[in-house]
Design a protein around this motif. Sequence first.
Motif, PDB file in Angstrom:
ATOM      1  N   LEU A 291      -6.216  -8.086  -7.154  1.00 14.24           N
ATOM      2  CA  LEU A 291      -6.247  -8.187  -5.677  1.00 14.24           C
ATOM      3  C   LEU A 291      -5.039  -7.207  -5.654  1.00 14.24           C
ATOM      4  CD1 LEU A 291      -6.557 -10.707  -2.756  1.00 14.24           C
ATOM      5  CD2 LEU A 291      -4.588  -9.030  -2.960  1.00 14.24           C
ATOM      6  N   ARG A 292      -5.543  -6.085  -4.807  1.00 20.82           N
ATOM      7  CA  ARG A 292      -4.474  -5.106  -4.392  1.00 20.82           C
ATOM      8  C   ARG A 292      -4.483  -4.646  -2.965  1.00 20.82           C
ATOM      9  NH1 ARG A 292      -6.598  -1.062  -6.999  1.00 20.82           N
ATOM     10  NH2 ARG A 292      -6.855   0.592  -5.320  1.00 20.82           N
ATOM     11  N   ILE A 293      -3.190  -4.600  -2.561  1.00 18.32           N
ATOM     12  CA  ILE A 293      -2.977  -4.182  -1.162  1.00 18.32           C
ATOM     13  C   ILE A 293      -2.117  -3.024  -1.203  1.00 18.32           C
ATOM     14  CG2 ILE A 293      -1.776  -4.904   1.068  1.00 18.32           C
ATOM     15  CD1 ILE A 293      -1.769  -7.734  -0.103  1.00 18.32           C
ATOM     16  N   ASP A 294      -2.743  -2.027  -0.811  1.00 17.47           N
ATOM     17  CA  ASP A 294      -2.183  -0.532  -0.579  1.00 17.47           C
ATOM     18  C   ASP A 294      -1.679  -0.173   0.861  1.00 17.47           C
ATOM     19  OD1 ASP A 294      -1.914   0.134  -3.499  1.00 17.47           O
ATOM     20  OD2 ASP A 294      -3.749   0.388  -3.235  1.00 17.47           O
ATOM     21  N   GLN A 295      -0.369   0.032   1.156  1.00 16.74           N
ATOM     22  CA  GLN A 295      -0.162   0.026   2.486  1.00 16.74           C
ATOM     23  C   GLN A 295       0.724   1.589   2.756  1.00 16.74           C
ATOM     24  OE1 GLN A 295      -1.738  -2.437   4.185  1.00 16.74           O
ATOM     25  NE2 GLN A 295      -1.376  -1.039   6.092  1.00 16.74           N
ATOM     26  N   THR A 296       0.293   2.208   3.543  1.00 11.70           N
ATOM     27  CA  THR A 296       1.146   3.397   4.053  1.00 11.70           C
ATOM     28  C   THR A 296       1.231   3.563   5.464  1.00 11.70           C
ATOM     29  OG1 THR A 296       0.103   4.670   1.936  1.00 11.70           O
ATOM     30  CG2 THR A 296       1.443   6.043   3.525  1.00 11.70           C
ATOM     31  N   SER A 297       2.495   3.929   5.893  1.00 11.20           N
ATOM     32  CA  SER A 297       2.735   4.003   7.432  1.00 11.20           C
ATOM     33  C   SER A 297       3.853   4.890   7.589  1.00 11.20           C
ATOM     34  CB  SER A 297       3.083   2.553   8.096  1.00 11.20           C
ATOM     35  OG  SER A 297       4.488   2.269   7.704  1.00 11.20           O
ATOM     36  N   GLU A 298       4.218   5.083   8.726  1.00 10.57           N
ATOM     37  CA  GLU A 298       5.271   6.028   9.046  1.00 10.57           C
ATOM     38  C   GLU A 298       6.702   5.523   8.391  1.00 10.57           C
ATOM     39  OE1 GLU A 298       6.660   5.874  13.298  1.00 10.57           O
ATOM     40  OE2 GLU A 298       5.194   4.642  13.321  1.00 10.57           O
ATOM     41  N   PHE A 299       6.716   4.216   8.178  1.00 11.81           N
ATOM     42  CA  PHE A 299       7.941   3.662   7.555  1.00 11.81           C
ATOM     43  C   PHE A 299       8.068   3.847   6.170  1.00 11.81           C
ATOM     44  CE2 PHE A 299       6.684   1.044  11.168  1.00 11.81           C
ATOM     45  CZ  PHE A 299       7.555   1.383  12.094  1.00 11.81           C
ATOM     46  N   GLY A 300       6.844   4.192   5.271  1.00 11.26           N
ATOM     47  CA  GLY A 300       7.004   4.143   3.811  1.00 11.26           C
ATOM     48  C   GLY A 300       5.572   3.590   3.262  1.00 11.26           C
ATOM     49  N   LYS A 301       5.501   3.329   2.091  1.00 12.28           N
ATOM     50  CA  LYS A 301       4.719   3.018   1.083  1.00 12.28           C
ATOM     51  C   LYS A 301       4.695   1.714   0.443  1.00 12.28           C
ATOM     52  CE  LYS A 301       1.281   5.678  -1.664  1.00 12.28           C
ATOM     53  NZ  LYS A 301       1.050   6.786  -2.551  1.00 12.28           N
ATOM     54  N   ILE A 302       3.791   0.906   0.006  1.00 17.80           N
ATOM     55  CA  ILE A 302       4.072  -0.071  -0.630  1.00 17.80           C
ATOM     56  C   ILE A 302       2.635  -0.416  -1.367  1.00 17.80           C
ATOM     57  CG2 ILE A 302       3.088  -1.912   1.016  1.00 17.80           C
ATOM     58  CD1 ILE A 302       5.112  -3.917  -0.034  1.00 17.80           C
ATOM     59  N   SER A 303       2.628  -0.787  -2.622  1.00 20.86           N
ATOM     60  CA  SER A 303       1.380  -1.119  -3.322  1.00 20.86           C
ATOM     61  C   SER A 303       1.743  -2.312  -3.984  1.00 20.86           C
ATOM     62  CB  SER A 303       1.154  -0.125  -4.332  1.00 20.86           C
ATOM     63  OG  SER A 303      -0.129  -0.342  -5.205  1.00 20.86           O
ATOM     64  N   GLU A 304       0.706  -3.539  -3.605  1.00 25.00           N
ATOM     65  CA  GLU A 304       0.930  -4.867  -4.185  1.00 25.00           C
ATOM     66  C   GLU A 304      -0.159  -5.172  -5.014  1.00 25.00           C
ATOM     67  OE1 GLU A 304       3.202  -7.272  -3.814  1.00 25.00           O
ATOM     68  OE2 GLU A 304       4.669  -6.442  -2.446  1.00 25.00           O
ATOM     69  N   GLN A 305       0.031  -5.564  -6.275  1.00 26.48           N
ATOM     70  CA  GLN A 305      -1.025  -6.110  -7.086  1.00 26.48           C
ATOM     71  C   GLN A 305      -0.932  -7.467  -7.534  1.00 26.48           C
ATOM     72  OE1 GLN A 305       0.446  -2.993  -8.518  1.00 26.48           O
ATOM     73  NE2 GLN A 305      -0.998  -1.931  -7.368  1.00 26.48           N
ATOM     74  N   ILE A 306      -2.157  -8.369  -7.434  1.00 27.23           N
ATOM     75  CA  ILE A 306      -1.871  -9.707  -7.732  1.00 27.23           C
ATOM     76  C   ILE A 306      -3.033  -9.975  -8.871  1.00 27.23           C
ATOM     77  CG2 ILE A 306      -1.977 -12.335  -7.117  1.00 27.23           C
ATOM     78  CD1 ILE A 306      -1.373 -11.102  -4.074  1.00 27.23           C
ATOM     79  N   ASN A 307      -2.951 -10.977  -9.882  1.00 27.20           N
ATOM     80  CA  ASN A 307      -4.070 -11.244 -10.894  1.00 27.20           C
ATOM     81  C   ASN A 307      -4.779 -12.371 -10.191  1.00 27.20           C
ATOM     82  OD1 ASN A 307      -3.238  -9.499 -12.674  1.00 27.20           O
ATOM     83  ND2 ASN A 307      -1.738 -10.748 -13.745  1.00 27.20           N
TER      84      ASN A 307
END
Length: 367
Positions: A291-307
């Motif tokens: 399960l992946r959550i990729d988030q980009t916004s004016e504040f920055g970027k985050i990429s989360e991965q969960i098995n």
Amino acid sequence: MKIFCSKDALLSAVNAVQKAVSSKNTLPILQGILIKAEQQSLQFAATDLEMGIRCEVPAQVIEEGIMVVPAKLFSEVVRKLPDTTITLEERDKAITICYNQSEIILNGYDPEEFPLLPDLLDPISFTLTTTVFKNMIRQTVFACAVEENRPVFNGSLLQIESSSIRLVATDTHRLAYSIAEIPNPEELNFSGIIPSKTLSEIYRLLRDEDEILTINFSNNQVVFKFGSIYLVSRLIEGQFPNFKQVIPQTCETKVNLSVRSFLEAVERASLLSRDKSGANIIRINVEENELRIDQTSEFGKISEQINVELEGKSVMIAFNAKFLIDALKVINSEQIIFELSGPFSPGVMRPLDDPNYLYLVLPVRTS
């Protein structure tokens, strides 16, 4: 009226009833707390005409009587009293509070004007343990609507059928459902919508150890009795939606994942998901046991991965992060099954080891 009482007893009674004191009503008497001394106890009561709370504490009653004190001022005075025996005396609607060699005199209200809390006639009655009901409230009440334009969504549906009691709450964007077993030898049925304010107050007053909670119903009122507390509330009028129709019976995707890992990942991603409109939308992609959550916004970027363990189709879907966080915080299990059926169908969370709870959340359509 004259009584001797400990500060702790006065404080516990004031704390129990003060949330029922009216803050909006124009009737001055509803901004008071009724105190009644009889036999060897003090009975405190407050009401805003929607909800009323009564509580009893031990006292040494020298002279029986009844008085109504200004709630806000009286509670502030009690909090500031020293830890010693307190004397309360009422004369001509004035209340004298004596402690050590000191005294405070407060002007009270006419007890004749105070509305009495009703005792239900021929009520339907059920019992269950307080810990079970407290957990049911915790897992559902947050899903009630806050806006007051449709009152039926400002409360939870409480249903009793044969040996089951269930609480259901929805604000039309999500739905929380909890069910438990209760003794019901007479096979009595009940269905009513209880205001979320009432349920939140019961949750606050219920202790964490097991007591017996008695629930009494009439046509338009409900009473909860536990310990020394008696709480009466009106029921919300109207038709609660048919929640069974909105819960999907099948799904295309089942995701088995850790509650804690998912909660922490969503909380982190939500920090970067708030946009200028105040929306807090996160995009989830599930494929090949990840399960992946990729988030980009004016504040920055985050990429989360969960098995995860995936059964069925891969899926990409977006949700309001707050709606996921609210539910994940109240699920007691370590693992959940998250059931999905494409980007436009509701997601359903079910605790892996608890068939008595589910949470449904609608996805957000994104461009």
